[in-house]
Design a protein around this motif. Structure first.
Motif, PDB file in Angstrom:
ATOM      1  N   LYS B  10       0.946  -1.259   0.350  1.00 32.53           N
ATOM      2  CA  LYS B  10      -0.137   0.249   0.187  1.00 32.53           C
ATOM      3  C   LYS B  10       1.338   0.789   0.262  1.00 32.53           C
ATOM      4  O   LYS B  10       2.615   1.354   0.155  1.00 32.53           O
ATOM      5  CB  LYS B  10      -0.870   0.064   1.393  1.00 32.53           C
ATOM      6  N   ALA B  11       0.223   2.450  -0.176  1.00 34.18           N
ATOM      7  CA  ALA B  11       1.059   3.419  -0.502  1.00 34.18           C
ATOM      8  C   ALA B  11       0.730   4.589  -0.247  1.00 34.18           C
ATOM      9  O   ALA B  11      -0.694   4.757   0.577  1.00 34.18           O
ATOM     10  CB  ALA B  11       1.375   4.334  -1.817  1.00 34.18           C
ATOM     11  N   TYR B  67      -3.643   2.795   6.041  1.00 30.34           N
ATOM     12  CA  TYR B  67      -3.129   3.133   5.477  1.00 30.34           C
ATOM     13  C   TYR B  67      -1.993   2.149   6.180  1.00 30.34           C
ATOM     14  O   TYR B  67      -0.927   1.914   6.009  1.00 30.34           O
ATOM     15  CB  TYR B  67      -2.063   4.248   5.184  1.00 30.34           C
ATOM     16  N   ALA B  70       1.702   0.164   5.244  1.00 33.94           N
ATOM     17  CA  ALA B  70       2.793   0.435   3.787  1.00 33.94           C
ATOM     18  C   ALA B  70       4.296   1.084   3.957  1.00 33.94           C
ATOM     19  O   ALA B  70       4.663   1.047   4.908  1.00 33.94           O
ATOM     20  CB  ALA B  70       1.670   1.855   3.607  1.00 33.94           C
ATOM     21  N   CYS B 135      -4.321   5.825  -4.584  1.00 35.20           N
ATOM     22  CA  CYS B 135      -4.527   5.663  -3.472  1.00 35.20           C
ATOM     23  C   CYS B 135      -5.246   6.559  -2.522  1.00 35.20           C
ATOM     24  O   CYS B 135      -5.456   6.010  -1.010  1.00 35.20           O
ATOM     25  CB  CYS B 135      -2.759   5.727  -2.562  1.00 35.20           C
ATOM     26  N   SER B 136      -5.862   7.489  -2.294  1.00 37.28           N
ATOM     27  CA  SER B 136      -6.522   8.193  -2.170  1.00 37.28           C
ATOM     28  C   SER B 136      -7.948   7.268  -1.952  1.00 37.28           C
ATOM     29  O   SER B 136      -8.561   7.553  -0.718  1.00 37.28           O
ATOM     30  CB  SER B 136      -6.692   9.723  -1.589  1.00 37.28           C
ATOM     31  N   PRO B 139      -7.282   2.797   0.229  1.00 33.03           N
ATOM     32  CA  PRO B 139      -6.641   2.210   0.030  1.00 33.03           C
ATOM     33  C   PRO B 139      -5.600   1.902   0.129  1.00 33.03           C
ATOM     34  O   PRO B 139      -4.799   1.361   0.483  1.00 33.03           O
ATOM     35  CB  PRO B 139      -6.004   3.438   1.931  1.00 33.03           C
ATOM     36  N   GLU B 142      -2.750  -1.727  -4.133  1.00 32.24           N
ATOM     37  CA  GLU B 142      -1.238  -1.769  -4.004  1.00 32.24           C
ATOM     38  C   GLU B 142      -0.191  -1.420  -5.349  1.00 32.24           C
ATOM     39  O   GLU B 142      -0.920  -1.645  -6.192  1.00 32.24           O
ATOM     40  CB  GLU B 142      -0.875  -3.065  -3.641  1.00 32.24           C
ATOM     41  N   ILE B 143       0.842  -0.562  -4.994  1.00 33.95           N
ATOM     42  CA  ILE B 143       1.722  -0.338  -5.960  1.00 33.95           C
ATOM     43  C   ILE B 143       3.920  -1.112  -5.671  1.00 33.95           C
ATOM     44  O   ILE B 143       3.488  -1.763  -4.205  1.00 33.95           O
ATOM     45  CB  ILE B 143       2.414   1.210  -5.596  1.00 33.95           C
ATOM     46  N   CYS B 154       0.917   0.103 -11.234  1.00 33.98           N
ATOM     47  CA  CYS B 154      -0.369   0.389 -10.245  1.00 33.98           C
ATOM     48  C   CYS B 154      -1.399   0.592 -10.682  1.00 33.98           C
ATOM     49  O   CYS B 154      -1.610   1.108 -11.812  1.00 33.98           O
ATOM     50  CB  CYS B 154      -0.508   1.239  -9.309  1.00 33.98           C
TER      51      CYS B 154
END
Ligand code: SF4
Lengths: 468, 201
Positions: B10-11, B67, B70, B135-136, B139, B142-143, B154
């Motif tokens: 996650k980022a 998050y 992350a 990612c917002s 959440p 995954e990257i 992503c």
């Protein structure tokens, strides 16, 4: 026959210190390594864990500056944590044979003030320190830059540093400064022009008639803030002003040897046909005293101009940054700073705490008294600066005008001691960073020259010192 | 040091430009003499409403449980500008981050990351914005950052990044830089002898 390429001063210093190539990176020899209490303990610890030694203690010099008190020479004055860090430095220097100028010593001071003062920094050298304002020393024609603690450890263990070569940029300040405009205004104007990261990836060489006319102190103020434009380093080619500054200092050769040095130093300049990757020219003749309004040093205006309207800003990132800064600094777009009341004044830091800075601040301070409700402190950059100022009676002028006269150190530049601002305090500061929280959580910092800071102290708000 | 080859996680989208090292780790935490334990102070002023770190600020993305865990941080332009304090990357690494994907980095901070096995990845602003948005919105997304292939992936977004070959090799092998330089000690000594004799100045 291949033509010999014209070189910049940076190219020449790079080549002279280039040892070898390691895995594609240059390995540069370091002539001076300056250390202080905050960024060295973990480096010494790393050395000790691996059973390594400081390879050239004779080229390593330590002082105390960041976390010391400006009211007392006791190591315990700022609490047990600061004291432990200071004692760790004493212990590490003793263990590794490094000369240390501790609090109370005649040679102690902010690392970037005391080094040049002692003649330890000379043209053509490479200078590093675990502090981003190491570029200050570039004013003496050196390649000087800040490094992190892992690299401090690398320099300690090897007397070299791994580097990729930066690009060359030249900034020419041309014209004659008007009364009330100083080196600080030049560098702030430059950062305002090219932006907070406008020189990222570059080493800047400062040149032009206005630089030639400046003292070494003024050149140091300019080189000091190169990092605020993102540059790796800033430098000025040595000239007669440089040689005069160095002559007779401790650690500088005397007489015949000095003349030999001068003739060698005289070759340290960019070749006339050297090519710079980027060139910026600033006309200084119309420049007004500068004041930052935001939370990065590029957010700056002349005292006679309003701060920007959002509609004047072009990019969305500039607009967003301005909105955030207006909010933090409690300002509205288009506001004029000269009416803005301030609560604190700080004259000090490695940017503006040398004797020349204190003279200018005192000249203004002698015209009145610190305004009601304003707390103003003057923190000389080193013991030597303090002694000189006291010899000239500057401390009496400051004290008579209601300024506090303190002991040397970094002080309110970063507030690791008790010189710290509270939420909502607004400070006219001669330091180099106006970041959120830099001088205290929720505190608002406006960067100015020493004369402008003194002027603001007397008036209780910013004033155009040219009218005083 | 742990080698970095590829990270999938996650980022955390940390918006805003010019996030400086004073914000990343304020001065009151610089009195420590060890390298560890800085993670809890990361972004202190934004992250806590009080000075004692008892009252988390719910508006700060680092406090968002979604998050948690992350390993990737997304950031804006000129990330890590300001002071040379390595305490800032120490805090980021101690928080659990191993890759920072930003629109730009300040020079000293970039070098400090590399010295701490923290991978700095510079990508164009529009790509970082797209990643931040994704990612917002979700959440849990995954990257994948592959240092081996110099690639960030992503969903539909795929971008390549550049990093100097020597930095890449060092990160992938987790080398002890000082130990490596000391292997060339005799070269340094030769240089030094000549330099001191004045021939190279
Ligand atoms: S005066 Fe400020 S900028 Fe200069 S060395 Fe000290 S803390 Fe750093």
């Amino acid at each position: 026959m291949s033509k010999i390429l014209a070189k910049t001063l940076y190219d020449k210093l790079w080549d002279a210190h280039y040892v070898t190539d390691i895995d594609g990176e240059g390995l540069l020899f370091i002539d001076r390594h300056l250390i202080h209490e905050v960024t060295s303990p973990q480096a010494f610890d790393g050395l000790n864990q691996k059973g390594r030694r400081v390879r050239r203690p004779d080229l390593t010099i330590a002082t105390m500056d960041h976390s010391i008190s400006t009211r007392s020479t006791s190591l315990d004055a700022c609490g047990p944590k600061n004291a432990l860090q200071l004692r760790t430095l004493i212990e590490n220097c003793r263990e590794h044979g490094v000369v240390l100028y501790p609090v109370g010593d005649d040679n102690q001071g902010i690392v970037h003030v005391m080094g040049p003062e002692l003649g330890l920094i000379q043209p053509g050298m490479t200078v590093v320190c675990g502090d981003s304002h190491t570029a200050t020393h570039g004013a003496l024609g050196t390649l000087a830059f800040g490094i992190g603690t892992s690299d401090v450890e690398h320099v300690m263990a090897t007397q070299t540093i791994r580097q990729s070569k930066a690009k060359n940029m030249r900034v020419r300040f041309e014209g004659i400064l008007s009364e009330g405009v100083y080196a600080k205004d030049l560098i702030l104007a430059l950062i305002g022009e090219i932006g907070h990261d406008g020189a990222t990836g570059y080493v800047i060489e400062y040149a032009g008639s206005a630089i030639e006319a400046l003292s070494i102190e003024g050149r140091m103020t300019i080189c000091n803030m190169s990092i605020e434009a993102g540059a790796k380093a800033g430098m000025v080619a040595p000239d007669t002003v440089t040689f005069e500054y160095l002559k007779g200092r401790p650690n500088v050769a005397k007489e015949v040897d000095f003349h030999a040095l001068v003739s060698r130093w005289s070759s340290l300049k960019s070749d006339p046909d050297a090519i710079f990757d980027k060139e910026v020219v600033i006309d200084v003749s119309t420049l007004a005293p500068q004041v930052t309004w935001g939370t990065n040093p590029g957010q700056v205006v002349g005292i006679n101009e309003p701060i920007p309207y959002l509609s004047e800003l072009i990019s969305t990132s500039e607009k967003d940054a301005a909105k955030k800064a207006f909010d933090y600094m409690a300002l509205t777009e288009g506001e004029v700073l000269s009416n803005l009341p301030i609560s604190h004044v700080f004259v000090g830091s490695c940017t503006n705490s040398r004797i020349e800075d204190l003279r200018e601040a005192a000249r203004i301070a002698s015209k009145g008294h610190v305004a009601k409700g304003v707390k103003a402190i003057v923190v000389p950059g080193s013991v030597k600066v303090k002694q000189q100022a006291e010899k000239e009676g500057l401390h009496h002028i400051f004290q008579a005008a209601g300024f506090e006269w303190r002991l040397p150190g970094c002080s309110m530049c970063l507030g690791m001691n008790d010189d710290i601002l509270g939420e909502g305090d607004r400070c006219a500061s001669t330091s180099n960073r106006n970041f959120e929280g830099r001088q205290g959580r929720g505190a608002r910092t406006h960067l100015v020259s020493p004369a402008m800071a003194a002027g603001a102290a007397l008036a209780g708000h910013f004033v155009d010192i040219r009218t005083l | 040091m742990e080698p970095i080859i590829e990270v999938t996680s996650k980022a955390i989208p940390l918006t805003g430009n010019n996030v400086d090292t004073d914000q990343l780790l304020p001065k009151q935490f610089l009195t420590e003499i060890s390298r560890t334990g800085f993670g809890k102070h990361l972004l202190h002023d934004q992250r806590y409403l009080d000075d004692k770190e008892q009252v988390p600020n719910p508006a700060c993305v680092l406090n968002d449980e979604a998050y948690k865990g992350a390993k990737i941080l997304l950031a804006g332009e000129n990330f890590g500008c300001g002071s040379s304090r390595e305490h800032a990357p120490w805090a980021i690494a101690d928080f659990g981050i191993s890759v920072i994907v930003a629109k730009g980095f300040a020079d000293i901070f970039y070098a400090n990351c590399l010295n701490n096995q923290l991978l700095p990845v510079c990508l164009p602003a529009n790509i970082v914005d797209a990643l931040m948005m994704m990612c917002s919105d979700d959440p849990s997304i995954e990257i994948t950052v592959s240092l081996k292939h110099q690639r960030v992936m992503c969903g539909d977004v795929m971008a390549t990044f550049t990093i100097a070959a020597h930095h890449r090799v060092n990160l992938m092998n987790g080398v002890d830089k000082i130990g490596r330089t000391l292997q060339d000690l005799s070269v340094i000594e030769d240089y030094e002898a000549k330099y001191l004799a004045g021939s190279s100045v």
